[in-house]
Design an enzyme around this catalytic site. Structure first.
Site, PDB file in Angstrom:
ATOM      1  N   MET A  30       0.794  -1.218   0.053  1.00  0.00           N
ATOM      2  CA  MET A  30      -0.139   0.073  -0.171  1.00  0.00           C
ATOM      3  C   MET A  30       0.843   1.207  -0.099  1.00  0.00           C
ATOM      4  O   MET A  30       0.427   2.275   0.224  1.00  0.00           O
ATOM      5  CB  MET A  30      -1.067  -0.035   1.174  1.00  0.00           C
ATOM      6  CG  MET A  30      -2.061  -1.127   1.130  1.00  0.00           C
ATOM      7  SD  MET A  30      -3.516  -0.984   1.882  1.00  0.00           S
ATOM      8  CE  MET A  30      -2.961  -0.525   3.636  1.00  0.00           C
ATOM      9  N   LEU A  33       6.604   3.029   1.622  1.00  0.00           N
ATOM     10  CA  LEU A  33       7.590   1.924   1.985  1.00  0.00           C
ATOM     11  C   LEU A  33       8.806   2.322   2.705  1.00  0.00           C
ATOM     12  O   LEU A  33       9.225   3.109   2.843  1.00  0.00           O
ATOM     13  CB  LEU A  33       7.891   1.633   0.161  1.00  0.00           C
ATOM     14  CG  LEU A  33       7.016   1.345  -0.836  1.00  0.00           C
ATOM     15  CD1 LEU A  33       7.763   1.171  -2.067  1.00  0.00           C
ATOM     16  CD2 LEU A  33       6.178   0.300  -0.347  1.00  0.00           C
ATOM     17  N   HIS A  34       8.932   1.167   3.444  1.00  0.00           N
ATOM     18  CA  HIS A  34       9.913   1.212   4.523  1.00  0.00           C
ATOM     19  C   HIS A  34      10.995  -0.157   4.404  1.00  0.00           C
ATOM     20  O   HIS A  34      10.522  -0.741   3.303  1.00  0.00           O
ATOM     21  CB  HIS A  34       9.431   1.474   5.912  1.00  0.00           C
ATOM     22  CG  HIS A  34       8.431   0.276   6.070  1.00  0.00           C
ATOM     23  ND1 HIS A  34       8.615  -1.008   6.269  1.00  0.00           N
ATOM     24  CD2 HIS A  34       7.065   0.746   6.437  1.00  0.00           C
ATOM     25  CE1 HIS A  34       7.238  -1.598   6.337  1.00  0.00           C
ATOM     26  NE2 HIS A  34       6.658  -0.866   6.715  1.00  0.00           N
ATOM     27  N   HIS A  37       9.077  -3.425   3.602  1.00  0.00           N
ATOM     28  CA  HIS A  37       8.707  -3.736   2.063  1.00  0.00           C
ATOM     29  C   HIS A  37       9.921  -4.002   1.400  1.00  0.00           C
ATOM     30  O   HIS A  37       9.976  -4.809   0.305  1.00  0.00           O
ATOM     31  CB  HIS A  37       7.966  -2.357   1.497  1.00  0.00           C
ATOM     32  CG  HIS A  37       6.878  -2.056   2.238  1.00  0.00           C
ATOM     33  ND1 HIS A  37       6.762  -0.826   3.152  1.00  0.00           N
ATOM     34  CD2 HIS A  37       5.561  -2.410   2.229  1.00  0.00           C
ATOM     35  CE1 HIS A  37       5.487  -0.757   3.570  1.00  0.00           C
ATOM     36  NE2 HIS A  37       4.879  -1.768   3.144  1.00  0.00           N
ATOM     37  N   GLY A 147       4.665 -10.329   3.669  1.00  0.00           N
ATOM     38  CA  GLY A 147       5.416 -10.143   5.030  1.00  0.00           C
ATOM     39  C   GLY A 147       4.798 -10.973   6.301  1.00  0.00           C
ATOM     40  O   GLY A 147       3.624 -11.098   6.404  1.00  0.00           O
ATOM     41  N   ASP A 150       2.320  -9.391   8.690  1.00  0.00           N
ATOM     42  CA  ASP A 150       0.778  -9.434   8.538  1.00  0.00           C
ATOM     43  C   ASP A 150       0.422 -11.160   8.589  1.00  0.00           C
ATOM     44  O   ASP A 150       0.173 -11.496   7.615  1.00  0.00           O
ATOM     45  CB  ASP A 150       0.314  -8.803   7.377  1.00  0.00           C
ATOM     46  CG  ASP A 150       0.347  -7.481   7.456  1.00  0.00           C
ATOM     47  OD1 ASP A 150      -0.389  -6.630   7.986  1.00  0.00           O
ATOM     48  OD2 ASP A 150       1.298  -7.021   7.164  1.00  0.00           O
ATOM     49  N   GLN A 153      -2.988 -12.206   7.489  1.00  0.00           N
ATOM     50  CA  GLN A 153      -3.168 -12.269   6.156  1.00  0.00           C
ATOM     51  C   GLN A 153      -2.276 -13.118   5.202  1.00  0.00           C
ATOM     52  O   GLN A 153      -2.746 -13.779   4.022  1.00  0.00           O
ATOM     53  CB  GLN A 153      -2.520 -10.729   5.671  1.00  0.00           C
ATOM     54  CG  GLN A 153      -2.354 -10.454   4.323  1.00  0.00           C
ATOM     55  CD  GLN A 153      -1.968  -9.032   4.044  1.00  0.00           C
ATOM     56  OE1 GLN A 153      -2.836  -8.210   4.027  1.00  0.00           O
ATOM     57  NE2 GLN A 153      -0.529  -8.602   3.628  1.00  0.00           N
ATOM     58  N   ARG A 187       1.788   2.769   9.228  1.00  0.00           N
ATOM     59  CA  ARG A 187       1.174   3.376  10.382  1.00  0.00           C
ATOM     60  C   ARG A 187       1.938   3.914  11.551  1.00  0.00           C
ATOM     61  O   ARG A 187       1.441   4.864  12.194  1.00  0.00           O
ATOM     62  CB  ARG A 187       0.044   2.502  10.804  1.00  0.00           C
ATOM     63  CG  ARG A 187      -0.996   2.243   9.788  1.00  0.00           C
ATOM     64  CD  ARG A 187      -2.260   1.415  10.254  1.00  0.00           C
ATOM     65  NE  ARG A 187      -3.322   1.454   9.404  1.00  0.00           N
ATOM     66  CZ  ARG A 187      -3.670   0.527   8.501  1.00  0.00           C
ATOM     67  NH1 ARG A 187      -2.881  -0.650   8.718  1.00  0.00           N
ATOM     68  NH2 ARG A 187      -4.750   0.536   7.530  1.00  0.00           N
TER      69      ARG A 187
HETATM   70  P1  AMP Z   1       1.359  -2.874   3.433  1.00  0.00           P
HETATM   71  O1  AMP Z   1       1.837  -1.875   2.545  1.00  0.00           O
HETATM   72  O2  AMP Z   1       1.414  -2.432   4.962  1.00  0.00           O
HETATM   73  O3  AMP Z   1       0.063  -3.378   3.221  1.00  0.00           O
HETATM   74  O4  AMP Z   1       2.434  -4.219   3.265  1.00  0.00           O
HETATM   75  C1  AMP Z   1       2.711  -4.789   2.349  1.00  0.00           C
HETATM   76  C2  AMP Z   1       3.519  -5.822   2.370  1.00  0.00           C
HETATM   77  O5  AMP Z   1       4.720  -5.532   3.197  1.00  0.00           O
HETATM   78  C3  AMP Z   1       2.677  -7.097   3.373  1.00  0.00           C
HETATM   79  O6  AMP Z   1       2.971  -8.255   2.694  1.00  0.00           O
HETATM   80  C4  AMP Z   1       3.323  -6.787   4.538  1.00  0.00           C
HETATM   81  O7  AMP Z   1       3.336  -7.901   5.339  1.00  0.00           O
HETATM   82  C5  AMP Z   1       4.930  -6.436   4.198  1.00  0.00           C
HETATM   83  N1  AMP Z   1       5.338  -6.044   5.430  1.00  0.00           N
HETATM   84  C6  AMP Z   1       4.864  -4.571   6.076  1.00  0.00           C
HETATM   85  N2  AMP Z   1       5.627  -4.268   6.958  1.00  0.00           N
HETATM   86  C7  AMP Z   1       6.593  -5.240   7.394  1.00  0.00           C
HETATM   87  C8  AMP Z   1       7.498  -5.626   8.098  1.00  0.00           C
HETATM   88  N3  AMP Z   1       8.088  -4.748   9.385  1.00  0.00           N
HETATM   89  N4  AMP Z   1       8.480  -6.646   7.974  1.00  0.00           N
HETATM   90  C9  AMP Z   1       8.138  -7.484   6.955  1.00  0.00           C
HETATM   91  N5  AMP Z   1       7.200  -7.258   5.919  1.00  0.00           N
HETATM   92  C10 AMP Z   1       6.257  -6.107   5.979  1.00  0.00           C
END
Ligand code: AMP
Length: 282
Positions: A30, A33-34, A37, A147, A150, A153, A187
């Site tokens: 979404m 990015l960090h 991601h 990841g 989640d 998920q 977040r």
């Molecule tokens: P999001 O942008 O939050 O929907 O996350 C996109 C993908 O990045 C999902 O598969 C998340 O599980 C993964 N993700 C988000 N934060 C982390 C993290 N701290 N460590 C590993 N994967 C992550």
């Protein structure tokens, strides 16, 4: 780096890549990015010829009172991170490029998505499975990386792929944390400095619980969870849930359980954070 904004352009690109024998890897996100991601993109880069990162704040997975409108966005930063980590394509559609105004088809997993986050976010996983199924049809991936941040998920997506026979290998990426233990999340940006330091109780109490379960098994798990809730509440968190469930079915553990997901969702102020540990049981 190619940037596509429409489903038609992306699908044409993916079909051409597929027909020329390329292995396609998808990383759905979404945005904002960090390093979490980035670790997913790195994994995809090692396994695929073409790495596609989707950046889409998916409206169908947000409830009516949730943070869809204020979800953080920074496309320039995302572009830079994707470039640095060697992604080939960014797919960044506008919401109306992803959903027809009269869309009336859902993909829904009805068991694993009903517990944990599914209780307080009843339409969330239906939105996730629908958008991920659409992204699979648009990108035709051989692999897709998700990841363990989640964890529920990931289990729901694996179940969808199994049940609907998607020809996609789902790869789990380890949860990436700050040095102080806070799980990286887009977040986290909502948190004040005080909330950020209070939120360290989440990883600390998860680590302590993990140690206890690894040494003593699941006998005392209810007490462990109660102690976690007390510690988190004392640090200013408002607990949505703390639960330990069997990863095989997201049901309460039994004598047969080999692995548990110890997962929590906690509000600090108005920000809802999730974190977890996946624990092997002796
Ligand atoms: P999001 O942008 O939050 O929907 O996350 C996109 C993908 O990045 C999902 O598969 C998340 O599980 C993964 N993700 C988000 N934060 C982390 C993290 N701290 N460590 C590993 N994967 C992550």
């Amino acid at each position: 780096m190619e940037i596509f904004k429409t489903a038609a352009e992306l699908q044409k690109f993916a079909l051409d890549a597929k027909r020329s024998g390329k292995i396609i890897g998808l990383v759905p996100t979404m945005g904002y990015l960090h390093a979490g991601h980035a670790s997913l993109i790195d994994i995809a880069r090692k396994k695929a010829d073409i790495v596609i990162v989707s950046i889409f704040v998916n409206p169908t997975q947000f409830g009516p009172t949730e943070d869809l409108d204020k979800y953080p966005r920074d496309f320039e930063h995302d572009l830079e991170l994707c470039t640095q980590h060697g992604a080939d394509v960014i797919y960044a559609p506008a919401p109306d490029a992803m959903y027809e105004a009269d869309a009336s088809t859902w993909v829904e997993e009805v068991k694993l998505s009903k517990v944990l986050c599914g209780v307080s976010r009843p339409i969330h996983f239906r939105g996730v499975t629908t958008v991920v199924a659409k992204l699979f049809n648009l990108t035709l991936p051989d692999i897709a990386v998700f990841g363990e941040k989640d964890a529920q998920q990931l289990l729901v997506i694996k179940r969808m792929v199994r049940d609907l026979n998607f020809p996609v290998e789902i790869i789990a990426a380890p949860l990436v944390r700050q040095n102080d233990g806070l799980a990286l999340s887009s977040r986290n940006r909502y948190l004040s400095e005080t909330e950020k330091s209070n939120a360290l109780v989440l990883s600390q109490s998860l680590y302590a619980a993990r140690g206890a379960i690894e040494s003593h098994g699941l006998e005392g798990v209810d007490l462990i969870i109660e102690a976690m809730k007390e510690k988190i509440t004392a640090a200013g968190g408002r607990v949505d849930y703390v639960e330990a469930l069997d990863t095989a079915n997201l049901e309460p553990p039994t004598a047969e359980t080999k692995e548990v997901l110890l997962a929590l969702a906690v509000f600090f102020g108005t920000t809802r954070l999730i974190d977890n540990q996946i624990i092997q049981v002796k």
